[in-house]
Design a protein around this motif. Structure first.
Motif, PDB file in Angstrom:
ATOM      1  N   THR A 197       0.825  -1.205   0.000  1.00  0.00           N
ATOM      2  CA  THR A 197       0.000   0.000   0.000  1.00  0.00           C
ATOM      3  C   THR A 197       0.860   1.257   0.000  1.00  0.00           C
ATOM      4  N   LEU A 198       1.877   1.271   0.839  1.00  0.00           N
ATOM      5  CA  LEU A 198       2.758   2.432   0.913  1.00  0.00           C
ATOM      6  C   LEU A 198       3.593   2.582  -0.350  1.00  0.00           C
ATOM      7  N   ASN A 199       3.877   1.463  -1.022  1.00  0.00           N
ATOM      8  CA  ASN A 199       4.667   1.520  -2.256  1.00  0.00           C
ATOM      9  C   ASN A 199       3.907   2.204  -3.385  1.00  0.00           C
ATOM     10  N   VAL A 200       2.579   2.065  -3.391  1.00  0.00           N
ATOM     11  CA  VAL A 200       1.786   2.764  -4.409  1.00  0.00           C
ATOM     12  C   VAL A 200       1.942   4.274  -4.241  1.00  0.00           C
ATOM     13  N   ALA A 201       1.852   4.745  -2.992  1.00  0.00           N
ATOM     14  CA  ALA A 201       2.024   6.176  -2.723  1.00  0.00           C
ATOM     15  C   ALA A 201       3.415   6.635  -3.150  1.00  0.00           C
ATOM     16  N   HIS A 202       4.429   5.829  -2.832  1.00  0.00           N
ATOM     17  CA  HIS A 202       5.793   6.183  -3.224  1.00  0.00           C
ATOM     18  C   HIS A 202       5.931   6.252  -4.744  1.00  0.00           C
ATOM     19  N   ALA A 203       5.322   5.320  -5.457  1.00  0.00           N
ATOM     20  CA  ALA A 203       5.429   5.294  -6.920  1.00  0.00           C
ATOM     21  C   ALA A 203       4.743   6.505  -7.545  1.00  0.00           C
ATOM     22  N   ILE A 204       3.580   6.899  -7.013  1.00  0.00           N
ATOM     23  CA  ILE A 204       2.884   8.075  -7.538  1.00  0.00           C
ATOM     24  C   ILE A 204       3.736   9.318  -7.340  1.00  0.00           C
ATOM     25  N   LEU A 205       4.338   9.449  -6.162  1.00  0.00           N
ATOM     26  CA  LEU A 205       5.207  10.593  -5.904  1.00  0.00           C
ATOM     27  C   LEU A 205       6.433  10.572  -6.811  1.00  0.00           C
ATOM     28  N   ALA A 206       7.034   9.399  -6.985  1.00  0.00           N
ATOM     29  CA  ALA A 206       8.225   9.295  -7.833  1.00  0.00           C
ATOM     30  C   ALA A 206       7.908   9.683  -9.274  1.00  0.00           C
ATOM     31  N   GLU A 207       6.768   9.208  -9.786  1.00  0.00           N
ATOM     32  CA  GLU A 207       6.375   9.590 -11.148  1.00  0.00           C
ATOM     33  C   GLU A 207       6.159  11.093 -11.241  1.00  0.00           C
ATOM     34  N   SER A 208       5.579  11.680 -10.202  1.00  0.00           N
ATOM     35  CA  SER A 208       5.357  13.127 -10.206  1.00  0.00           C
ATOM     36  C   SER A 208       6.678  13.885 -10.196  1.00  0.00           C
ATOM     37  N   TYR A 209       7.656  13.410  -9.407  1.00  0.00           N
ATOM     38  CA  TYR A 209       8.970  14.055  -9.358  1.00  0.00           C
ATOM     39  C   TYR A 209       9.584  14.134 -10.751  1.00  0.00           C
ATOM     40  N   ILE A 210       9.726  12.950 -11.367  1.00  0.00           N
ATOM     41  CA  ILE A 210      10.480  12.915 -12.617  1.00  0.00           C
ATOM     42  C   ILE A 210       9.702  13.550 -13.764  1.00  0.00           C
ATOM     43  N   SER A 211       8.370  13.487 -13.728  1.00  0.00           N
ATOM     44  CA  SER A 211       7.585  14.165 -14.763  1.00  0.00           C
ATOM     45  C   SER A 211       7.646  15.676 -14.572  1.00  0.00           C
ATOM     46  N   ALA A 252      -4.241  11.662  -3.233  1.00  0.00           N
ATOM     47  CA  ALA A 252      -3.988  10.246  -3.521  1.00  0.00           C
ATOM     48  C   ALA A 252      -2.908   9.681  -2.599  1.00  0.00           C
ATOM     49  N   VAL A 253      -1.802  10.387  -2.462  1.00  0.00           N
ATOM     50  CA  VAL A 253      -0.696   9.888  -1.636  1.00  0.00           C
ATOM     51  C   VAL A 253      -1.112   9.812  -0.174  1.00  0.00           C
ATOM     52  N   THR A 254      -1.796  10.840   0.312  1.00  0.00           N
ATOM     53  CA  THR A 254      -2.248  10.835   1.708  1.00  0.00           C
ATOM     54  C   THR A 254      -3.227   9.694   1.956  1.00  0.00           C
ATOM     55  N   SER A 255      -4.118   9.445   1.015  1.00  0.00           N
ATOM     56  CA  SER A 255      -5.102   8.374   1.179  1.00  0.00           C
ATOM     57  C   SER A 255      -4.420   7.014   1.242  1.00  0.00           C
ATOM     58  N   PHE A 256      -3.445   6.770   0.375  1.00  0.00           N
ATOM     59  CA  PHE A 256      -2.730   5.496   0.418  1.00  0.00           C
ATOM     60  C   PHE A 256      -1.958   5.345   1.730  1.00  0.00           C
ATOM     61  N   ASN A 257      -1.390   6.428   2.232  1.00  0.00           N
ATOM     62  CA  ASN A 257      -0.696   6.356   3.518  1.00  0.00           C
ATOM     63  C   ASN A 257      -1.662   6.065   4.664  1.00  0.00           C
ATOM     64  N   PHE A 258      -2.854   6.671   4.624  1.00  0.00           N
ATOM     65  CA  PHE A 258      -3.873   6.378   5.639  1.00  0.00           C
ATOM     66  C   PHE A 258      -4.274   4.904   5.598  1.00  0.00           C
ATOM     67  N   VAL A 259      -4.474   4.381   4.381  1.00  0.00           N
ATOM     68  CA  VAL A 259      -4.845   2.973   4.250  1.00  0.00           C
ATOM     69  C   VAL A 259      -3.722   2.076   4.772  1.00  0.00           C
ATOM     70  N   GLY A 260      -2.480   2.435   4.472  1.00  0.00           N
ATOM     71  CA  GLY A 260      -1.357   1.658   4.989  1.00  0.00           C
ATOM     72  C   GLY A 260      -1.314   1.646   6.506  1.00  0.00           C
ATOM     73  N   ASP A 261      -1.550   2.792   7.131  1.00  0.00           N
ATOM     74  CA  ASP A 261      -1.598   2.853   8.596  1.00  0.00           C
ATOM     75  C   ASP A 261      -2.737   2.000   9.140  1.00  0.00           C
ATOM     76  N   GLY A 262      -3.894   2.073   8.481  1.00  0.00           N
ATOM     77  CA  GLY A 262      -5.032   1.283   8.944  1.00  0.00           C
ATOM     78  C   GLY A 262      -4.797  -0.206   8.799  1.00  0.00           C
ATOM     79  N   LEU A 263      -4.191  -0.635   7.695  1.00  0.00           N
ATOM     80  CA  LEU A 263      -3.884  -2.061   7.509  1.00  0.00           C
ATOM     81  C   LEU A 263      -2.848  -2.541   8.522  1.00  0.00           C
ATOM     82  N   ARG A 264      -1.879  -1.698   8.812  1.00  0.00           N
ATOM     83  CA  ARG A 264      -0.871  -2.085   9.799  1.00  0.00           C
ATOM     84  C   ARG A 264      -1.514  -2.349  11.155  1.00  0.00           C
TER      85      ARG A 264
END
Length: 274
Positions: A197-211, A252-264
């Motif tokens: 779950t957290l990796n999805v947030a990281h990937a979205i941010l990484a794509e945003s950085y390089i784009s 999007a990134v905040t939501s994925f991080n929230f879901v990751g915290d909830g799953l943990r």
């Protein structure tokens, strides 16, 4: 599910991700304008002031249509990069945690060596050498984000391989592959799901950085990152061009991080309190 529902922010994040995904998949088919339609008479139209709900860009293209199409690209990159990075990280961590001695030590030292390189600089250096496209961006992000997954899986497998059920499988003559895949990996699934779950947030941010820096998804294909990059020159005259995709990335990134915290919390048996 009961423990997950108690985490209000995680529930909010899950609902937000679902709605954003549905909007990006279905929304472009429902809009009167496509993301490539140019209305030169409506250049820089402000949001909520005409037929274009979120305004238009310098070419007169509908910002809402481009935002939803960009969401398809950014979310697809996030999910695909997560799947690929999780696959690599799980295989490396599984082998490193199960095999002690030279094999495990060599694999983890390789992981440590990869972690020494700042991922954003490694992404930019490699992306400058190859032709940017969606598959290449997915591969780049996955190749620079599997190391944390490998460390998580390795720690879990190293702990589980000394448990009674694993020793019983060894005594019954099960092969190493069967022990790893059928006995150890299912019992390490909780931290793997959280990491995914957290990796999805990281990937979205990484794509945003390089784009944003011009090395990622190239126009006319929209992504949230290159929408921000294209809005740099209009921050004062048309601020909505940067605010809208920036808000989408943040949400999007905040939501994925929230879901990751909830799953943990939900997958941790120690959190099971009345």
């Amino acid at each position: 599910m009961r423990r997950f529902r108690r985490h209000k922010l995680a529930v909010f994040g899950a609902i937000t991700i679902l709605l954003m995904t549905l909007a990006c998949v279905v929304g472009p088919w429902l809009l009167p304008y496509s993301d490539t339609f140019i209305d030169i008479r409506q250049r820089f139209a402000a949001p909520f002031g005409g037929p274009h709900v979120l305004g238009t860009d310098p070419l007169g293209r509908d910002v809402l249509a481009r935002l939803l199409m960009a969401g398809r690209i950014s979310l697809a990159v996030g999910f695909c990069a997560m799947v690929l990075s999780m696959g690599i990280g799980i295989m490396v961590g599984l082998a490193a945690g199960f095999y002690e001695g030279v094999i495990g030590a060599a694999l983890m030292r390789f992981v440590d060596a990869m972690l020494c390189f700042p991922s954003i600089f490694l992404l930019l250096a490699i992306s400058a050498l190859i032709s940017p496209s969606v598959p290449s961006i997915v591969l780049l992000i996955a190749m620079t984000s599997w190391m944390e997954v490998a460390r998580v899986v390795e720690a879990q497998i190293r702990s589980l391989r000394t448990r009674e059920f694993a020793q019983a499988a060894v005594a019954m003559g099960s092969s190493n592959l069967r022990i790893m895949v059928r006995e150890l990996l299912p019992n390490a699934i909780a931290p793997i799901v959280v990491a995914a779950t957290l990796n999805v947030a990281h990937a979205i941010l990484a794509e945003s950085y390089i784009s944003f820096l011009g090395y990622g998804i190239q126009p006319p294909t929209p992504s949230w990152g290159n929408m921000l990059e294209n809005a740099q020159s209009y921050l004062t005259s048309a601020p909505w061009l940067a605010i809208i995709p920036g808000a989408a990335i943040t949400l999007a990134v905040t939501s994925f991080n929230f879901v990751g915290d909830g799953l943990r919390d939900a997958l941790d048996p120690r959190m099971d309190q009345p």
